[in-house]
Design an enzyme around this catalytic site. Structure first.
Site, PDB file in Angstrom:
ATOM      1  N   ASP A  36       0.647  -1.251  -0.060  1.00  0.00           N
ATOM      2  CA  ASP A  36      -0.012  -0.005   0.066  1.00  0.00           C
ATOM      3  C   ASP A  36       0.657   1.400   0.138  1.00  0.00           C
ATOM      4  O   ASP A  36       0.368   2.291   0.072  1.00  0.00           O
ATOM      5  CB  ASP A  36      -0.819   0.098   1.147  1.00  0.00           C
ATOM      6  N   ASP A 290     -17.022  34.773 -34.477  1.00  0.00           N
ATOM      7  CA  ASP A 290     -16.452  33.524 -34.860  1.00  0.00           C
ATOM      8  C   ASP A 290     -17.135  32.338 -33.964  1.00  0.00           C
ATOM      9  O   ASP A 290     -16.999  31.065 -34.177  1.00  0.00           O
ATOM     10  CB  ASP A 290     -15.112  33.739 -34.180  1.00  0.00           C
ATOM     11  N   GLY A 425     -10.725  20.976 -34.839  1.00  0.00           N
ATOM     12  CA  GLY A 425     -11.273  19.938 -35.363  1.00  0.00           C
ATOM     13  C   GLY A 425     -12.078  20.471 -36.645  1.00  0.00           C
ATOM     14  O   GLY A 425     -12.097  19.966 -37.919  1.00  0.00           O
ATOM     15  N   LEU A 426     -12.249  21.578 -36.793  1.00  0.00           N
ATOM     16  CA  LEU A 426     -12.914  22.651 -37.656  1.00  0.00           C
ATOM     17  C   LEU A 426     -11.797  22.401 -38.963  1.00  0.00           C
ATOM     18  O   LEU A 426     -12.069  22.560 -40.402  1.00  0.00           O
ATOM     19  CB  LEU A 426     -13.207  23.931 -37.370  1.00  0.00           C
TER      20      LEU A 426
END
Length: 525
Positions: A36, A290, A425-426
């Site tokens: 542990d 935007d 991503g765009l």
């Protein structure tokens, strides 16, 4: 018992370690087997702390179980007190040691030390890490203040006026291994200072037993993280009359509401009300043209209760996202998360199984995931952008730079962390569309410079391309077909051309005219 690759929370003794490691002049004796001791790595590797946690392990082994393990506990407690000289001693046991029932806390209290001893009884098989941290912090406060609270009158939040000083607050809840806690504290202290409010004590992070005893010198408490500090704030309110804030200052609106709540409780006039919204760039972006691209984006949120609820409010109210999933692994915050989900007309997901979360993520089909490091891995498998907003986290989510989640600068950080994955991503989407267009030139020099090389030739690839060229050349575009194709917007023209040719091939047509293009459009929808 469940076997899993990942877990959102460790056992409660890890939460106790977080509190002990966050404080000064405190030592934690943990009755635990050798296996542990892994928890040390959480602080040195992930938190990147320059010192190991103030924890002594009894590290009993299998052969010790045949003897008197209680003597092993006593020996380790004595050695820890003599070596580290703590001003307060925490004593507890791990999940494995709990089965032996040595009761190390009771043993420590009977050893005659002249320092406060906090006996931590943390049920390892029914509770988790955040509960352990909350209970540990509560027991420390209760142990160190139980005699003082009986000697003082109930605290009036407005007493600073009669005492002729600036108002003072305690900031409660930040710990090590919390999500951006160190930076959040700096940001909130800065905001309070701008409002003419002093910070009395920050705890547990950076505090000492003496600081805990000074908590009652403040006028109100600021509860930054409900998972850790809410129980302690309730105890201080019940026994000392200390009011505490409930608004979590994550996001512009919540930060403004937080400032209003603090001023209201202290009865302190708010003089710069009109300037508050200009402190961050997020509101400006939300009003810009935007941001229209982001409106209505589907977002899935999962994390601890504090950050998940705050993220849902920011996503819906400040960025115009559509929240399609909201959940938490923290059962102590389940009621609040369910209420937040109900406001969004969705059903909350309360689970500690990352597989259930991934399954819910698939069904929701989001365009952005906000979660823990587990959701980052799941989102990567599903090809969805992701930003980490909550623990559990990995080393990359503990930046060396100043990167809070709370306050004005926190809103800027959130804006960057959430919006950038969507904007990238765009960009990829646009490139994917443009590369099929007549005007798109794929042979421009790479941004990698002259070191970039083409992939080696492959005979099968060449043959496939040759066959495709033969098929394309066998289809003739008539003048009417070409004229109609030029009317299609250039950024989708390549895809329309490709789909029309596929349609003509499938129908065995030797040429493409305007009627063929219309038929193909109807076929592909």
């Amino acid at each position: 018992m469940e076997l899993t690759l990942w877990t959102y929370e460790g056992p409660p003794h890890v939460g106790a370690m977080r509190v002990a490691s966050s404080m000064k002049d405190i030592h934690y004796v943990l009755h635990a087997p050798q296996g542990d001791t892994y928890a040390d790595l959480l602080f040195t590797m992930i938190e990147r702390r320059g010192q190991r946690p103030p924890v002594t392990y009894t590290t009993f082994q299998a052969r010790d179980l045949g003897g008197d393990t209680a003597e092993l506990v006593k020996r380790n407690i004595t050695e820890a007190v003599e070596r580290f000289k703590p001003k307060t001693l925490l004593v507890g046991e791990s999940c494995t040691a709990e089965l032996i029932q040595d009761q190390p806390g009771a043993l420590a209290k009977g050893m005659g030390f002249d320092i406060p001893i906090v006996n931590l009884e943390l049920p390892a098989y029914s509770k988790k890490e955040n509960w352990g941290a909350s209970e540990t912090f509560y027991q420390i406060i209760r142990t160190l203040l139980k005699d003082k609270v009986n000697e003082i009158d109930k605290i009036n939040p407005q007493r600073w006026k009669s005492l002729g000083r600036r108002p003072k607050v305690n900031i409660l809840g930040p710990t090590l291994l919390g999500f951006r806690c160190r930076d959040d504290v700096i940001e909130i202290q800065r905001i309070l200072s701008e409002q003419g409010i002093d910070t009395n004590v920050v705890a547990p992070l950076g505090s000492s037993p003496e600081d805990i005893e000074r908590l009652i010198d403040a006028d109100i408490n600021v509860c930054l993280y409900h998972e850790i500090a809410e129980i302690s704030c309730e105890w201080l309110k019940r026994n000392c009359g200390m009011e505490y804030t409930t608004t979590i200052p994550i996001g512009i609106k919540n930060t403004i509401n937080f400032i209003h709540e603090v001023h209201e409780k202290l009865d302190l006039p708010l003089t710069n009300k009109g300037e508050l919204e200009n402190k961050s760039k997020l509101p400006w972006y939300s009003k810009s043209v935007d941001s229209n691209y982001l409106t209505g984006k589907r977002v899935f949120i999962f994390g601890d209760g504090t950050h998940a609820i705050a993220a849902a409010k920011i996503a819906k109210d400040e960025l115009g996202f559509e929240v399609v999933g909201l959940g938490t692994y923290s059962r102590e915050m389940a009621r609040q998360v369910r209420a937040a989900a109900k406001d969004l007309n969705i059903e909350a997901l309360i689970t500690n199984s990352y597989l259930e979360v991934e399954d819910a993520m698939k069904k929701a089909s989001p365009e952005l995931v906000l979660g823990t490091q587990m959701e980052r891995h799941s989102a990567k498998r599903l090809g969805i952008p992701c930003s980490v907003i909550s623990t559990p986290m990995h080393v990359q989510d503990v930046p060396a730079r100043y990167s809070p989640q709370m306050g004005w600068e926190g809103a800027n950080v959130i804006f960057d962390d959430w919006v950038h994955p969507l904007m990238m991503g765009l960009e990829e989407h646009l490139i994917d569309m443009f590369k099929h267009d007549f005007e798109f030139v794929d042979g421009h020099q790479s941004h990698l410079g002259h070191t970039a090389t083409n992939a080696p030739d492959n005979k099968e690839t060449k043959q496939a391309q040759s066959n495709m060229n033969i098929q394309e050349k066998s289809i003739l575009w008539t003048e009417s077909g070409k004229a109609e194709l030029t009317k299609v917007p250039f950024f989708v023209r390549g895809k329309v051309k490709s789909n029309t040719e596929k349609y003509a091939l499938s129908k065995g047509l030797p040429e493409i005219n305007d009627e063929t293009l219309y038929d193909a459009k109807a076929f592909f929808g």
